[in-house]
Design a protein around this motif. Structure first.
Motif, PDB file in Angstrom:
ATOM      1  N   SER A  90       6.053  -0.809   0.664  1.00  8.66           N
ATOM      2  CA  SER A  90       5.538   0.130  -0.343  1.00  8.66           C
ATOM      3  C   SER A  90       6.346  -0.065  -1.843  1.00  8.66           C
ATOM      4  N   VAL A  91       7.037   0.905  -2.288  1.00  8.28           N
ATOM      5  CA  VAL A  91       7.302   0.979  -3.552  1.00  8.28           C
ATOM      6  C   VAL A  91       8.264  -0.202  -4.021  1.00  8.28           C
ATOM      7  N   ARG A  92       8.910  -0.886  -3.169  1.00  9.67           N
ATOM      8  CA  ARG A  92       9.555  -2.079  -3.452  1.00  9.67           C
ATOM      9  C   ARG A  92       8.682  -3.497  -3.502  1.00  9.67           C
ATOM     10  N   HIS A  93       7.432  -3.296  -3.009  1.00  7.29           N
ATOM     11  CA  HIS A  93       6.741  -4.315  -2.876  1.00  7.29           C
ATOM     12  C   HIS A  93       5.955  -4.734  -4.021  1.00  7.29           C
ATOM     13  N   PRO A  94       6.055  -6.077  -4.598  1.00  2.00           N
ATOM     14  CA  PRO A  94       5.439  -6.362  -5.612  1.00  2.00           C
ATOM     15  C   PRO A  94       3.909  -6.051  -5.744  1.00  2.00           C
ATOM     16  N   ALA A  95       3.087  -5.839  -4.927  1.00  2.00           N
ATOM     17  CA  ALA A  95       1.659  -5.270  -4.813  1.00  2.00           C
ATOM     18  C   ALA A  95       1.497  -3.874  -5.178  1.00  2.00           C
ATOM     19  N   TYR A  96       2.675  -3.171  -4.951  1.00  2.00           N
ATOM     20  CA  TYR A  96       2.606  -1.593  -5.119  1.00  2.00           C
ATOM     21  C   TYR A  96       2.083  -1.195  -6.528  1.00  2.00           C
ATOM     22  N   GLY A 149       0.921  -1.197  -0.138  1.00  2.00           N
ATOM     23  CA  GLY A 149       0.025   0.000   0.123  1.00  2.00           C
ATOM     24  C   GLY A 149       1.121   1.164   0.002  1.00  2.00           C
ATOM     25  N   PRO A 150       0.208   2.390   0.149  1.00  2.00           N
ATOM     26  CA  PRO A 150       0.911   3.669  -0.012  1.00  2.00           C
ATOM     27  C   PRO A 150       1.631   4.182   1.186  1.00  2.00           C
ATOM     28  N   LEU A 151       1.362   3.925   2.391  1.00  2.00           N
ATOM     29  CA  LEU A 151       1.650   4.382   3.729  1.00  2.00           C
ATOM     30  C   LEU A 151       3.125   4.386   4.292  1.00  2.00           C
ATOM     31  N   GLY A 152       4.070   3.479   3.409  1.00  2.00           N
ATOM     32  CA  GLY A 152       5.232   3.356   3.776  1.00  2.00           C
ATOM     33  C   GLY A 152       5.991   4.805   3.796  1.00  2.00           C
ATOM     34  N   GLU A 153       5.495   5.520   2.521  1.00  2.00           N
ATOM     35  CA  GLU A 153       6.109   7.064   2.291  1.00  2.00           C
ATOM     36  C   GLU A 153       6.039   7.866   3.641  1.00  2.00           C
ATOM     37  N   LEU A 154       5.144   7.488   4.415  1.00  2.00           N
ATOM     38  CA  LEU A 154       5.040   8.289   5.604  1.00  2.00           C
ATOM     39  C   LEU A 154       6.280   8.376   6.468  1.00  2.00           C
ATOM     40  N   VAL A 155       6.903   7.073   6.533  1.00  2.00           N
ATOM     41  CA  VAL A 155       8.153   7.070   7.544  1.00  2.00           C
ATOM     42  C   VAL A 155       9.116   7.768   6.661  1.00  2.00           C
ATOM     43  N   ALA A 156       9.228   7.789   5.425  1.00  5.10           N
ATOM     44  CA  ALA A 156      10.262   8.524   4.849  1.00  5.10           C
ATOM     45  C   ALA A 156       9.994  10.159   5.147  1.00  5.10           C
ATOM     46  N   LEU A 157       8.797  10.313   4.679  1.00  5.62           N
ATOM     47  CA  LEU A 157       8.477  11.811   4.961  1.00  5.62           C
ATOM     48  C   LEU A 157       8.860  12.273   6.496  1.00  5.62           C
ATOM     49  N   ALA A 158       8.657  11.329   7.343  1.00  2.00           N
ATOM     50  CA  ALA A 158       8.874  11.848   8.785  1.00  2.00           C
ATOM     51  C   ALA A 158      10.148  11.951   9.051  1.00  2.00           C
TER      52      ALA A 158
END
Length: 316
Positions: A248-254, A206-215
Motif C-alpha cells: 500500500s503506502v510504500r508501493h509506487p502505485a499508491y 491499493g488502499p486495503l493494506g491499511e486493514l492489516v495495520a488496523l487489525a
C-alpha cells in the motif's frame, strides 16, 4: 535558511478540514446552511471512496439537523439530500451515544442514539433505492447497523452490497473490520483473516493494506499492559506490517489518494509501537506534522502529544 532552520520539524496539529480545500469549502457551506453550494460540490464528485470520505467529515458538522429536513421536503426526489441527511443522523447518533463503553452510557442517551439511527436507516435505504449504483449509502448503513446491533449476517450483507458497487472501498472494509473484531462480537482470528484476505484480494498499490495495520492495532488495544507491546513486536506481526506497507503506502502505485493522511498516521503508529523506527520515521517525515485524531486517540486524549512523543522516538 539557517542550519537549524532546515531541520526544524513542523509542529504537530490536527485540522478539522484534513488540509483538504474541497472539504473545507463543503464544511463551510454546511455551517452557513448553503445547500446549493454543498449540493453542487458533492454532486461534482463521482460516488465512491472519495465522496464517502468527504461526506463522512461533512456529516460531523454541528447543526445540519436543523436545516436539512427542510431541504429534503423541498426536494422530494433528491437522493443526495436524503444521503446527506442520513449521513448526518448517523454521526449525530454516535455523538449522543459518546465513545464510552456501553456500561457507562445512560439509557436516555441510548434511546436518543437508537432513534436517530432508525431515522437515518430509513433515509439511507431510500437514497440507495433511488440511486442503486451508489456505494455511499451502504457505507453509512454499515455504521448505523453496528449501532443498532443488526447482527453479523445483516452487517455482512450490507458490506457485500457496498463492495459490489466499489470493490476496494476502504471505508466499507474498515467498517466490516470493526464488525468482526472482538469488541463487536467477533474475534481476533476473524478480524485478522478478514484484513489479510481483503488486502490480498485487492490490487497492489491499493488502499486495503491499511486493514492489516488496523487489525494489529485493534488486537494490541485489547491486551493488558506488557502483553500489548510483546504482541505488536512479535516477528510475525512486524513482518505482516511491512508486507502491508509494501502493498500500500510504500508501493509506487499508491500515490496519495484523498484520504492518505489517515492511512499514513495509522502505519506511523503501528510501526512506532512495533519498534520499527526507520519505517515509522519515513511516514512521520512525509506527514510533516499533519495529525489525524484516529488512531492516536488510542494513546492519548491529545493526539498531537502522542504523535510528538512517538515521532521523537522514531527520529522522524
Amino acid at each position: 535558511m539557517s542550519f537549524l532552520g532546515r531541520f526544524t520539524r513542523p509542529a504537530p496539529r490536527v485540522d478539522a478540514d484534513s488540509w483538504d480545500p474541497d472539504l473545507a469549502r463543503m464544511r463551510a457551506a454546511a455551517v452557513r446552511r448553503d445547500w446549493p453550494a454543498l449540493r453542487e460540490r458533492l454532486a461534482g464528485i463521482p460516488d465512491g471512496q472519495e465522496r464517502t470520505w468527504l461526506l463522512a467529515r461533512v456529516a460531523d458538522v454541528e447543526g445540519i439537523e436543523t436545516w436539512i429536513p427542510a431541504v429534503v421536503a423541498a426536494e422530494p426526489d433528491s437522493a443526495l439530500a436524503l444521503l446527506v441527511s442520513g449521513a448526518h443522523r448517523v454521526s449525530w447518533a454516535w455523538e449522543a451515544r459518546t465513545g464510552y463503553r456501553a456500561v457507562h452510557v445512560s439509557q436516555e442517551r441510548f434511546r436518543t442514539f437508537h432513534e436517530r439511527l432508525r431515522v437515518a436507516e430509513e433515509e439511507l435505504y431510500e437514497a440507495a433505492e433511488r440511486e442503486p449504483d451508489w456505494v455511499t449509502p451502504w457505507y453509512f448503513l454499515q455504521r448505523a447497523g453496528r449501532g443498532l446491533q443488526v447482527g453479523q449476517e445483516t452487517s455482512r450483507l450490507r458490506f457485500e452490497a457496498a463492495v459490489r458497487r466499489c470493490p476496494e472501498h476502504l471505508g466499507s472494509h474498515e467498517q466490516q473490520l470493526q464488525q468482526v473484531c472482538s469488541k463487536w462480537s467477533g474475534s481476533h482470528e476473524e478480524m485478522h483473516a478478514f484484513a489479510r484476505t481483503s488486502m490480498l484480494k485487492g490490487s497492489e498499490g491499493g488502499p486495503l493494506g491499511e486493514l492489516v495495520a488496523l487489525a494489529h492495532l485493534e488486537h494490541w488495544l485489547e491486551l493488558d499492559g506488557g502483553e500489548d507491546m510483546a504482541y505488536i513486536r512479535r516477528p510475525d506481526v512486524v513482518a505482516e506490517l511491512h508486507e502491508a506497507a509494501d502493498r500500500s503506502v510504500r508501493h509506487p502505485a499508491y500515490g496519495r489518494p484523498r484520504d492518505w493522511l489517515s492511512t499514513y498516521n495509522t502505519f506511523a503508529m503501528a510501526f512506532s509501537l512495533a519498534g520499527e523506527k526507520k519505517a515509522a520515521a519515513e511516514l512521520f517525515n512525509a506527514l510533516e506534522g499533519r495529525v489525524t485524531e484516529f488512531p492516536w486517540e488510542y494513546l492519548s486524549g491529545d493526539p498531537t502529544k502522542a504523535f510528538s512523543k512517538w515521532r521523537a522516538k522514531a527520529g522522524g
